[in-house]
Design a protein around this motif. Structure first.
Motif, PDB file in Angstrom:
ATOM      1  N   LEU A   1       0.857  -1.146   0.057  1.00 17.21           N
ATOM      2  CA  LEU A   1      -0.119  -0.013   0.045  1.00 17.21           C
ATOM      3  C   LEU A   1       0.920   1.279  -0.135  1.00 17.21           C
ATOM      4  N   SER A   2       2.084   1.149   0.621  1.00 15.44           N
ATOM      5  CA  SER A   2       3.171   2.430   0.479  1.00 15.44           C
ATOM      6  C   SER A   2       3.393   2.803  -0.912  1.00 15.44           C
ATOM      7  N   THR A   3       3.220   1.834  -1.892  1.00 10.08           N
ATOM      8  CA  THR A   3       3.579   2.146  -3.355  1.00 10.08           C
ATOM      9  C   THR A   3       2.235   2.732  -3.920  1.00 10.08           C
ATOM     10  N   LEU A   4       1.262   2.928  -3.487  1.00 13.35           N
ATOM     11  CA  LEU A   4       0.026   3.121  -4.190  1.00 13.35           C
ATOM     12  C   LEU A   4       0.367   4.743  -4.680  1.00 13.35           C
ATOM     13  N   VAL A   5      -0.004   4.987  -6.069  1.00 14.52           N
ATOM     14  CA  VAL A   5      -0.234   6.418  -6.379  1.00 14.52           C
ATOM     15  C   VAL A   5      -1.386   6.657  -6.911  1.00 14.52           C
ATOM     16  N   LEU A   6      -1.835   7.744  -6.611  1.00 14.86           N
ATOM     17  CA  LEU A   6      -3.361   8.128  -7.294  1.00 14.86           C
ATOM     18  C   LEU A   6      -3.151   9.322  -8.485  1.00 14.86           C
ATOM     19  N   PHE A   7      -3.901   8.800  -9.399  1.00 14.91           N
ATOM     20  CA  PHE A   7      -3.805   9.721 -10.818  1.00 14.91           C
ATOM     21  C   PHE A   7      -5.119  10.406 -10.926  1.00 14.91           C
ATOM     22  N   GLU A   8      -5.035  11.472 -11.330  1.00 14.21           N
ATOM     23  CA  GLU A   8      -6.286  12.131 -11.992  1.00 14.21           C
ATOM     24  C   GLU A   8      -6.070  12.251 -13.553  1.00 14.21           C
ATOM     25  N   VAL A   9      -6.926  11.750 -14.262  1.00 16.44           N
ATOM     26  CA  VAL A   9      -6.827  11.298 -15.522  1.00 16.44           C
ATOM     27  C   VAL A   9      -7.789  12.340 -16.412  1.00 16.44           C
ATOM     28  N   THR A  10      -7.429  12.966 -17.365  1.00 12.40           N
ATOM     29  CA  THR A  10      -8.288  13.758 -17.976  1.00 12.40           C
ATOM     30  C   THR A  10      -7.779  13.208 -19.585  1.00 12.40           C
ATOM     31  N   LEU A  11      -8.927  13.113 -20.123  1.00 15.78           N
ATOM     32  CA  LEU A  11      -9.017  12.433 -21.729  1.00 15.78           C
ATOM     33  C   LEU A  11      -9.714  13.751 -22.464  1.00 15.78           C
ATOM     34  N   THR A  12      -9.028  14.272 -23.551  1.00 15.14           N
ATOM     35  CA  THR A  12      -9.446  15.274 -24.295  1.00 15.14           C
ATOM     36  C   THR A  12      -9.747  14.685 -25.776  1.00 15.14           C
ATOM     37  N   PHE A  13     -10.880  14.690 -26.347  1.00 16.59           N
ATOM     38  CA  PHE A  13     -10.838  14.010 -27.813  1.00 16.59           C
ATOM     39  C   PHE A  13     -11.207  15.353 -28.608  1.00 16.59           C
ATOM     40  N   TYR A  14     -10.268  15.277 -29.831  1.00 20.21           N
ATOM     41  CA  TYR A  14     -10.493  16.311 -31.132  1.00 20.21           C
ATOM     42  C   TYR A  14     -10.673  15.206 -32.074  1.00 20.21           C
ATOM     43  N   GLU A  15     -11.646  15.941 -33.062  1.00 21.37           N
ATOM     44  CA  GLU A  15     -11.969  15.145 -34.547  1.00 21.37           C
ATOM     45  C   GLU A  15     -12.179  16.240 -35.569  1.00 21.37           C
ATOM     46  N   ARG A  16     -11.539  15.833 -36.736  1.00 20.59           N
ATOM     47  CA  ARG A  16     -11.627  16.711 -37.745  1.00 20.59           C
ATOM     48  C   ARG A  16     -11.870  16.038 -39.120  1.00 20.59           C
ATOM     49  N   SER A  17     -12.424  16.404 -39.870  1.00 20.03           N
ATOM     50  CA  SER A  17     -12.725  15.896 -41.396  1.00 20.03           C
ATOM     51  C   SER A  17     -11.368  16.024 -42.200  1.00 20.03           C
ATOM     52  N   VAL A  18     -10.860  14.951 -42.703  1.00 18.20           N
ATOM     53  CA  VAL A  18      -9.521  15.058 -43.491  1.00 18.20           C
ATOM     54  C   VAL A  18      -9.608  14.551 -45.059  1.00 18.20           C
ATOM     55  N   GLU A  19      -8.872  14.580 -45.801  1.00 17.70           N
ATOM     56  CA  GLU A  19      -8.511  14.111 -47.051  1.00 17.70           C
ATOM     57  C   GLU A  19      -7.620  12.977 -47.194  1.00 17.70           C
ATOM     58  N   LEU A  20      -7.909  12.012 -48.134  1.00 12.21           N
ATOM     59  CA  LEU A  20      -7.065  10.753 -48.094  1.00 12.21           C
ATOM     60  C   LEU A  20      -5.363  11.376 -47.999  1.00 12.21           C
ATOM     61  N   SER A  21      -5.143  12.481 -48.730  1.00  7.93           N
ATOM     62  CA  SER A  21      -3.729  13.048 -48.908  1.00  7.93           C
ATOM     63  C   SER A  21      -3.178  13.398 -47.791  1.00  7.93           C
ATOM     64  N   GLU A  22      -4.058  13.629 -46.598  1.00  2.00           N
ATOM     65  CA  GLU A  22      -3.624  14.165 -45.398  1.00  2.00           C
ATOM     66  C   GLU A  22      -3.187  12.832 -44.428  1.00  2.00           C
ATOM     67  N   ILE A  23      -3.485  11.555 -44.829  1.00  2.00           N
ATOM     68  CA  ILE A  23      -3.060  10.521 -44.056  1.00  2.00           C
ATOM     69  C   ILE A  23      -1.801   9.840 -44.540  1.00  2.00           C
ATOM     70  N   PRO A  24      -0.894  10.114 -43.558  1.00  2.80           N
ATOM     71  CA  PRO A  24       0.395   9.222 -43.925  1.00  2.80           C
ATOM     72  C   PRO A  24       0.410   8.003 -44.666  1.00  2.80           C
ATOM     73  N   GLU A  25       1.368   7.691 -45.381  1.00  2.00           N
ATOM     74  CA  GLU A  25       1.666   6.633 -46.221  1.00  2.00           C
ATOM     75  C   GLU A  25       1.659   5.377 -45.469  1.00  2.00           C
ATOM     76  N   SER A  26       2.263   5.419 -44.277  1.00  2.00           N
ATOM     77  CA  SER A  26       2.441   4.212 -43.318  1.00  2.00           C
ATOM     78  C   SER A  26       2.166   4.561 -41.830  1.00  2.00           C
ATOM     79  N   GLY A  27       1.898   3.838 -41.229  1.00  2.00           N
ATOM     80  CA  GLY A  27       1.843   4.159 -39.606  1.00  2.00           C
ATOM     81  C   GLY A  27       0.838   3.635 -38.908  1.00  2.00           C
TER      82      GLY A  27
END
Length: 167
Positions: free
Chosen positions: A141-167
Motif C-alpha cells: 500500500l505504501s507504493t500506491l499512487v493516485l492519478f487524476e486522468v483527463t481525456l480530451t478528444f478532438y476530431e476533424r474531417s480530412v482528405e486521403l492525402s492528409e493521411i500518412p503513407e504508413s503508420g
C-alpha cells in the motif's frame, strides 16, 4: 512520479472511415484505425458498388482524424472531490469536442469515475491487505499512487492525402 511533478500527457492519433450509400444511409463506420488500415478501408469502400454512381446519384466515403490527449496528474486523497460530489470537468479546450475525467491508482481497476469510487476502492484494497485470504493479491500500500486522468478528444474531417503513407 511524485505529487509535485508536472502532469504527463500522451497523444494518440487514429482515423475513422465512414461509407454512405446513394441515399445517404450509413453503410459502415470503422473502428479507429492506423494510417495504413485507414487507407485500405478508404480504397475498399470507394470502390464498393453501393457508393458508385447510379442515375446521377453517388454515395460517399469520408475520413475523420481522431486525436486523444491523455493527461495524468499525481494527486493526493485530499485532492479528490468531497463525498457525494461529482467529478469536475475542465473547460473544453478550443477544437475539442469532448473531455472526460476519472481517477485511477497505479494498481487495480483503471477507472474510478468519482472521488467516492476511488476512496471505496482504497478502503476495500486496504481491508483485503489487512485480512488476506489465500487468493488475495498482495499489494504494498505504501507504493500506491493516485492519478487524476483527463481525456480530451478532438476530431476533424480530412482528405486521403492528409493521411500518412504508413503508420
Amino acid at each position: 512520479m511524485h505529487q509535485n511533478q508536472a502532469p504527463a500527457t500522451t497523444r494518440t492519433l487514429h482515423w475513422r472511415v465512414s461509407a454512405f450509400d446513394r441515399s445517404d444511409r450509413s453503410l459502415a463506420v470503422s473502428h479507429p484505425l492506423h494510417a495504413t488500415a485507414a487507407r485500405h478501408q478508404y480504397a475498399y469502400w470507394s470502390g464498393h458498388v453501393s457508393v458508385q454512381p447510379v442515375d446521377g446519384r453517388r454515395g460517399r466515403v469520408t475520413l475523420a482524424e481522431e486525436t486523444t490527449d491523455k493527461t495524468m496528474r499525481v494527486i493526493g486523497l485530499a485532492d479528490l472531490p468531497g463525498p457525494g460530489q461529482p467529478t469536475e470537468l475542465p473547460a473544453l479546450p478550443e477544437g475539442a469536442h469532448e473531455v472526460r475525467r476519472h481517477y485511477r491508482f497505479n494498481h487495480g481497476p483503471v477507472v474510478h469515475r468519482t472521488g467516492d469510487d476511488a476512496r471505496a476502492y482504497l478502503k476495500w484494497l486496504t481491508e483485503r491487505q489487512e485480512r488476506p485470504t489465500p487468493t488475495t493479491v498482495r499489494v504494498d500500500l505504501s507504493t500506491l499512487v493516485l492519478f487524476e486522468v483527463t481525456l480530451t478528444f478532438y476530431e476533424r474531417s480530412v482528405e486521403l492525402s492528409e493521411i500518412p503513407e504508413s503508420g
